[in-house]
Design an enzyme around this catalytic site. Structure first.
Site, mmCIF file in Angstrom:
data_model
loop_
_atom_site.group_PDB
_atom_site.id
_atom_site.type_symbol
_atom_site.label_atom_id
_atom_site.label_comp_id
_atom_site.label_asym_id
_atom_site.label_seq_id
_atom_site.Cartn_x
_atom_site.Cartn_y
_atom_site.Cartn_z
ATOM 1 N N HIS A 165 0.653 -1.268 -0.078
ATOM 2 C CA HIS A 165 0.080 0.082 0.154
ATOM 3 C C HIS A 165 0.899 1.347 -0.108
ATOM 4 C CE1 HIS A 165 0.447 -0.354 4.580
ATOM 5 N NE2 HIS A 165 0.586 1.047 4.389
ATOM 6 N N ASP A 196 0.156 -7.504 1.150
ATOM 7 C CA ASP A 196 0.545 -6.103 1.304
ATOM 8 C C ASP A 196 2.043 -6.133 1.573
ATOM 9 O OD1 ASP A 196 0.458 -3.438 1.710
ATOM 10 O OD2 ASP A 196 -0.407 -3.411 3.883
ATOM 11 N N SER A 274 4.532 2.266 8.123
ATOM 12 C CA SER A 274 4.372 1.197 7.054
ATOM 13 C C SER A 274 5.383 0.762 6.250
ATOM 14 C CB SER A 274 3.259 1.370 6.266
ATOM 15 O OG SER A 274 1.977 1.790 6.793
#
Length: 593
Positions: A165, A196, A274
């Site tokens: 993402h 992911d 992230s």
């Protein structure tokens, strides 16, 4: 007399004194790598004390002064006196053991943070992404571009691992290493939206100077300490947050809407974190990727088995393929009456097969109302779980997801009171309505102002955050429940009507499924386009859901398509994935002329 508490306080002072070594590093004054690592190893050896309290030989460095001071007493004292002194020592140690354990835990956490910072300086990078997502209501154009940041870290092979993402729908990606003002161009080598994860490569040799790769470790146990390293919001420098492992189980991955193994930790994971590593001692325990909204300090990291599965798939096939699925929908058999009904003996446990994907290999051998007893020899409990490590349990879906594509699984199945053994080949399965559609443009086909598209969940998400209630109810229910019956099947809908004289009166038929064209069932959007083009009839008939019908004169519709495209400033009558043959190119040219 041995004082564990006082000795640990001395160790903590030593630790705090050495931790000042972080300041000039973060400020930009970085010592040579080998000097820092030597200092680190010397420091850790000085702080390495045993967790077994009362073992005089387990604390070589921290207790060396105590041993030297008592050396003459120990060498001359009688054996009886030494035994009495040891008994007294054990008594004193037991009194301070809770304090010692607590101080040991705190000191261990500080050592872990120090190790994480040391490893991260030459491995963790900041990622700058420019992305532009498609507009699914107007599939011929993109939304305005946006800029986001994330984290990543170097893995063997001069590659950077990050979250999918972070680079989803990217148009331009840059990376910056710690202590450098320069940003380097990066390209996405592979991306797996389901898990992911993504792999980036940087061609500049200057970027790789002084960079070190991180090693992947194992799945941590509960309450083991981890340090999350990255570049979260609130600053531009590298950040480290500490936490412990709270839970290990299959979890919903928000980005890919998949159910895979994940690790819950109590360290803060904020936007920008992230893709950063979660480090346990000196190895990577996972990749930070999401948190629980509305809760404090509940974050999730992608564990090493999922990471290795993704990397191995990319290395073997050159691209991401996906995670395998049995194609089964199963029901627990915890109720005693349902077990009795299906003739399950007391020693048998398993789950009831309630639905089978027609495109899966399981549809070849399994039947509805079968009881799956075991997977690859691992017994499945009545609640659908299997043993995992020490006294932990997880759903047996994890065993399925860790299989490689085209691998065979052995299932023990109870059918009509008899046990059967079946072998099933596993491979990734695609839903009838795609859950996500990143890094690609939506498909569309425009004919006489009628906009046909394959239904996707991103299309439903355009209705807003409350899309489940705001989107057309019938489309939403089918998107979540219907299974494909044929390979390549798509759920085609009439998404909207671009008003013109030729389609007046049909505007209320939008958001309905297209079932047939000229009496032929529609398989997918490409098939629909072929049926429209190849029709030898004067008129084109579309049969929709609710027994609705649209009829258009082919020649008049073809001419009208051109003026409608011009009026709405639409460059092409169809998406590029439909223009792969001469007939499509001729229609494209005719509609645009």
């Amino acid at each position: 007399m041995l004082r564990i508490g006082s000795t640990l306080r001395t160790t903590r002072k030593l630790l705090n004194r050495n931790l000042h070594f972080q300041s000039p590093i973060i400020a930009g004054h970085v010592a040579p790598v080998h000097h820092r690592r030597q200092e680190l190893h010397r420091f850790v050896r000085r702080c390495n004390y045993s967790s077994t309290v009362g073992n005089t030989s387990a604390s070589a460095s921290c207790f060396s002064t105590l041993s030297n001071n008592n050396s003459s007493i120990t060498s001359t004292a009688p054996h009886a006196e030494r035994a009495q002194e040891n008994d007294s020592l054990r008594s004193d140690v037991s009194e301070v053991e809770p304090v010692a354990v607590e101080e040991q835990r705190l000191s261990s956490g500080m050592v872990d943070a120090y190790l994480a910072i040391e490893l991260a300086l030459d491995s963790v990078v900041k990622i700058f992404t420019v992305s532009s997502s498609p507009n699914y209501f107007l599939p011929w154009q993109n939304k305005s571009q946006r800029e986001t940041t994330g984290s990543g870290f170097v893995i063997p092979g001069k590659r950077i691992l990050t979250n999918a993402h972070v680079v989803a729908d990217h148009t331009f990606v840059l990376v910056r290493k710690h202590g450098s003002p320069t940003k380097y161009r990066a390209t996405v080598q592979a991306v797996g939206h389901e898990c992911d994860l993504a792999i980036l490569v940087v061609e500049s040799e200057e970027f790789w100077e002084g960079m070190n790769s991180l090693e992947l470790g194992d799945v941590p146990f509960l309450q083991e300490a981890v340090a999350v390293v990255g570049y979260p919001q609130g600053g531009d420098n590298i950040s480290v947050t500490k936490g412990v492992v709270s839970r290990v189980e299959p979890t919903q991955y928000v980005h890919g809407a998949s159910q895979l193994l994940a690790i819950q930790i109590d360290a803060a994971i904020n936007p920008g974190n992230s893709g950063g590593p979660a480090i346990m001692v000196d190895k990577v325990a996972g990749v930070a990727f999401q948190n629980l909204s509305g809760a404090e300090n509940i974050g999730y990291i992608i564990p090493v088995p999922v990471i290795k599965h993704f990397i191995a798939g990319v290395e073997e096939r050159g691209e991401y393929v996906g995670f395998c699925s049995l194609g089964l929908s199963c029901q627990p058999t915890e109720n005693a009456q349902i077990r009795e009904y299906f003739q399950m003996q007391s020693k048998l446990t398993g789950v009831l097969v309630s639905r089978i994907n027609p495109l899966s290999d399981a549809s070849r051998v399994l039947k509805k109302d079968d009881i799956v007893l075991s997977f690859d020899g691992v017994p499945i409990a009545n609640d659908g779980t299997v043993p995992f490590r020490n006294r932990e349990r997880i759903t047996f879906d994890h065993l399925v997801s860790m299989k490689k594509p085209n691998e065979t699984a052995e299932l023990k199945v109870l059918r009509n009171g008899e046990v059967h053994d079946f072998k099933i080949m596993l491979h990734p399965l695609q839903p009838l309505v795609p859950v996500h559609q990143f890094d690609k443009l939506p498909s569309y086909f425009i004919f006489a102002g009628l906009v046909f598209i394959p239904l996707t969940q991103p299309f439903l998400h355009e209705y807003g955050e409350d899309w489940y209630n705001a989107s057309p109810r019938r489309l939403c229910e089918r998107a979540l429940r219907e299974l494909p019956k044929k390979p390549g099947e798509q759920f085609i809908i009439l998404s909207q009507v671009l008003m013109d004289d030729i389609n007046a009166g049909y505007e209320r038929l939008a958001e309905l499924q297209v079932k047939k064209v000229n009496g032929v069932e529609v398989l997918n959007l490409k098939h629909l386009r072929q049926l429209v083009e190849d029709g030898n009839q004067k008129n084109v008939r579309f049969d929709l859901d609710d027994e609705r019908v649209i009829v258009l004169n082919y020649e008049s519709a073809r001419i009208a398509t051109s003026r409608i495209l011009k009026r709405h400033r639409i460059p092409h009558a169809m998406s590029t994935d439909l223009t792969d043959d001469e007939n499509a190119a001729e229609l494209q040219s005719a509609c645009s002329s």
